[in-house]
Every structure is written in C-alpha cells, then in structure tokens.
Design a protein around this motif. Structure first.
Motif, PDB file in Angstrom:
ATOM      1  N   ARG A 181       0.833  -1.213   0.000  1.00  0.00           N
ATOM      2  CA  ARG A 181       0.000   0.000   0.000  1.00  0.00           C
ATOM      3  C   ARG A 181       0.861   1.254   0.000  1.00  0.00           C
ATOM      4  O   ARG A 181       0.500   2.258  -0.626  1.00  0.00           O
ATOM      5  CB  ARG A 181      -0.956  -0.028   1.193  1.00  0.00           C
ATOM      6  N   GLU A 220      -0.941  -2.069  -5.204  1.00  0.00           N
ATOM      7  CA  GLU A 220      -1.997  -3.016  -4.863  1.00  0.00           C
ATOM      8  C   GLU A 220      -2.433  -3.857  -6.070  1.00  0.00           C
ATOM      9  O   GLU A 220      -2.680  -5.064  -5.936  1.00  0.00           O
ATOM     10  CB  GLU A 220      -3.228  -2.288  -4.295  1.00  0.00           C
ATOM     11  N   HIS A 273      -8.021  -5.299  -2.768  1.00  0.00           N
ATOM     12  CA  HIS A 273      -8.144  -3.922  -2.282  1.00  0.00           C
ATOM     13  C   HIS A 273      -9.237  -3.187  -3.057  1.00  0.00           C
ATOM     14  O   HIS A 273      -9.375  -3.360  -4.272  1.00  0.00           O
ATOM     15  CB  HIS A 273      -6.821  -3.182  -2.451  1.00  0.00           C
ATOM     16  N   ALA A 274      -9.977  -2.348  -2.359  1.00  0.00           N
ATOM     17  CA  ALA A 274     -10.957  -1.502  -3.035  1.00  0.00           C
ATOM     18  C   ALA A 274     -10.280  -0.623  -4.073  1.00  0.00           C
ATOM     19  O   ALA A 274     -10.843  -0.348  -5.140  1.00  0.00           O
ATOM     20  CB  ALA A 274     -11.699  -0.634  -2.013  1.00  0.00           C
ATOM     21  N   SER A 275      -9.053  -0.199  -3.791  1.00  0.00           N
ATOM     22  CA  SER A 275      -8.326   0.630  -4.749  1.00  0.00           C
ATOM     23  C   SER A 275      -8.019  -0.140  -6.034  1.00  0.00           C
ATOM     24  O   SER A 275      -7.988   0.443  -7.119  1.00  0.00           O
ATOM     25  CB  SER A 275      -7.033   1.157  -4.122  1.00  0.00           C
ATOM     26  N   GLU A 308      -9.651  -2.526   2.503  1.00  0.00           N
ATOM     27  CA  GLU A 308      -9.093  -1.198   2.267  1.00  0.00           C
ATOM     28  C   GLU A 308      -8.766  -0.574   3.606  1.00  0.00           C
ATOM     29  O   GLU A 308      -9.492  -0.778   4.576  1.00  0.00           O
ATOM     30  CB  GLU A 308     -10.065  -0.314   1.487  1.00  0.00           C
ATOM     31  N   TRP A 339      -9.953   5.949  -3.508  1.00  0.00           N
ATOM     32  CA  TRP A 339     -10.010   5.082  -4.666  1.00  0.00           C
ATOM     33  C   TRP A 339     -11.097   5.613  -5.575  1.00  0.00           C
ATOM     34  O   TRP A 339     -11.972   6.350  -5.159  1.00  0.00           O
ATOM     35  CB  TRP A 339     -10.251   3.625  -4.291  1.00  0.00           C
ATOM     36  N   GLN A 352     -11.924   1.621   6.799  1.00  0.00           N
ATOM     37  CA  GLN A 352     -12.841   2.075   5.761  1.00  0.00           C
ATOM     38  C   GLN A 352     -14.034   1.145   5.571  1.00  0.00           C
ATOM     39  O   GLN A 352     -14.903   1.419   4.763  1.00  0.00           O
ATOM     40  CB  GLN A 352     -12.087   2.219   4.438  1.00  0.00           C
TER      41      GLN A 352
END
Length: 264
Positions: free
Chosen positions: A59, A64, A92-94, A126, A131, A159
């Motif tokens: 991160r 990611e 990851h949400a990103s 996350e 993002w 998050q």
C-alpha cells in the motif's frame, strides 16, 4: 533486503505463498466446511513474509493492483478443487477502482484452474482512501454479472464502515476479530455483533465472524444468528496440501493453534 529489489522478489515465481483458512457453517455442535479464505504470505525468510508487513509495503508503494493479481494467481492455482466449497480472495478496493480489467483477469484465472466463478467470493479490503468510486462501483456490477459474490472484510474498522456497507450492499459482512473476541463475556461487543447481524439481515447478507478461538464464543455468536465462522477453533491457515486433505472431513476444533494439519 534492499527496498528497490523488494517488489521484484515478491512478484517472482514462488514469491507469494498462498494459505487457506477454513470457513465453517455452525449449527449447534454440528460443523461443516463451506469454503476457504485465500490468504497470502510474502517471500519466505524475508522481512516481507508476514502478511501485515507485506501489504503495508504494497500500500505504501501503491502497488496493490499488481500484488493483488499475483496473490490471486497463486491462490487459485493451488486451491482445493472441490466444487462444493467457496473460495474467497482478498482484493483492495483501490484495485477494483483502478484496474478496469480486473474482472476479466479473475474470471480467466479461475477458468484456467477449473474453478467456477459462481464459487468465488471477492473480499474487499481497504485501509485508507482514496479510490476511484465510479470505477469501484462498475467493478462490483461486473463481478456480480459473473456470479461472483462480494464480502466486506473487517467490518467495523477502518474504511469498512456504514458508508461502505451502503455503497457495496455486500453478500457477506465479515466481523473483525476485535469484536468477536470476548463477545461471550463483554456486553458492548455483544451489542455491536447484534447490531451488525440485524443490519446484515436487512440487506439480505450473511455474517461471517472472524477470529473464533473458543467454544464459548462460538455459542454466543449462534445466539445472535451468526452461523458462518472462521478462526483457530476450526482451523488455522493451511498449506495447499493440508487444505485439500481438509475438504470432506469434519471441521473439528484443533488441539493447538500451531497445528498444521486437521485432526483425523
């Protein structure tokens, strides 16, 4: 390890070691295996072997996407090929927000390993924004169109908050072990679990309790209608061979947290 070589070492063949932690359905004293969460460890013998160090570094370097893909590739290649169980992969949400080709990658990787997408769950993790929210929501639609279910990891921390629950409308809410530990004796933790179980029911989602290590906690969770659980009471993260042996066997509690093979 020199920092500029770290990412290459992580991504080289064998750099990621997949592990598989059982997720079990519990009804009274009856326990059945429903799936595995696919976990990852970094290069053996390096500072990046522990998962927390590995992903903190990933991160920090905003890598990611490439590491999530590497972890999924390793996990699905070695996962038990049992059509009766689900496999949950962490993303990851990103990654979902930025990697427009992620769903195609995931489906192609599953197909190459003989895994039906209908048996996959994407666990969204996350730790900090930002993002791409539009790309993120489009990715959720694409995943669901392929029959892939969505889980929200570590609910109640970071998050994974109420906004995220509203945005995602997940199929599974995974309650972080912080709330699960001691819930048999802590009224405040019981109140949080009860509230999350009611919220999940409103969304038509299932709750998965993480970090279950004692029978008393298992029984307390059932009183709130939580029947999906994972933790050392049912099994630690297993190697691919141990996970394959675990399939089709009773998910009995382990004698010690360090046990590497399921009890017969």
């Amino acid at each position: 390890m020199r920092e500029h070589l770290a990412l290459n070492t992580i991504l080289e063949p064998g750099g990621i070691t997949p592990l598989y932690q059982p997720i079990c359905s519990v009804s009274g004293d009856n326990i059945s295996l429903t799936g595995f969460e696919c976990l990852s460890r970094g290069p053996t013998g390096t500072n990046f072997e522990p998962a927390n160090v590995l992903f903190d570094y990933v991160r920090l370097k905003r890598e990611e996407i490439v590491v999530d893909r590497a972890c999924i590739t390793a996990a699905l290649a070695h996962a038990p090929k049992d059509p009766s169980i689900r496999l949950a992969v962490n993303v990851h949400a990103s990654t979902l927000g930025r990697d427009q080709g992620f769903t195609d990658f995931l489906c192609a990787t599953a197909a190459a390993n003989g895994i039906d997408c209908n048996h996959l769950t994407v666990e969204i993790v996350e730790h900090a924004p930002p993002w791409n929210s539009r790309g993120f929501m489009k990715a959720l639609v694409r995943l669901r169109s392929e029959g892939i279910r969505i889980a929200l990891d570590d609910v109640g921390l970071g998050q994974s908050n109420f906004k995220m629950i509203l945005d995602v409308c997940p199929d599974y809410l995974k309650i972080d072990r912080y709330f699960v530990e001691e819930c048999d004796v802590d009224d405040n933790r019981r109140a949080v679990i009860d509230a999350l179980a009611r919220l999940a029911s409103h969304f038509g989602a299932d709750v998965v309790a993480e970090g279950v290590e004692r029978v008393e906690v298992r029984d307390a969770l059932q009183r709130f209608g939580v029947h999906l659980m994972q933790g050392f009471l049912f099994g630690p993260p297993l190697s691919d061979h141990a996970a394959a042996a675990f399939c089709g066997t009773p998910a009995a509690p382990y004698v010690e947290a360090t046990t590497n093979l399921p009890r017969p």
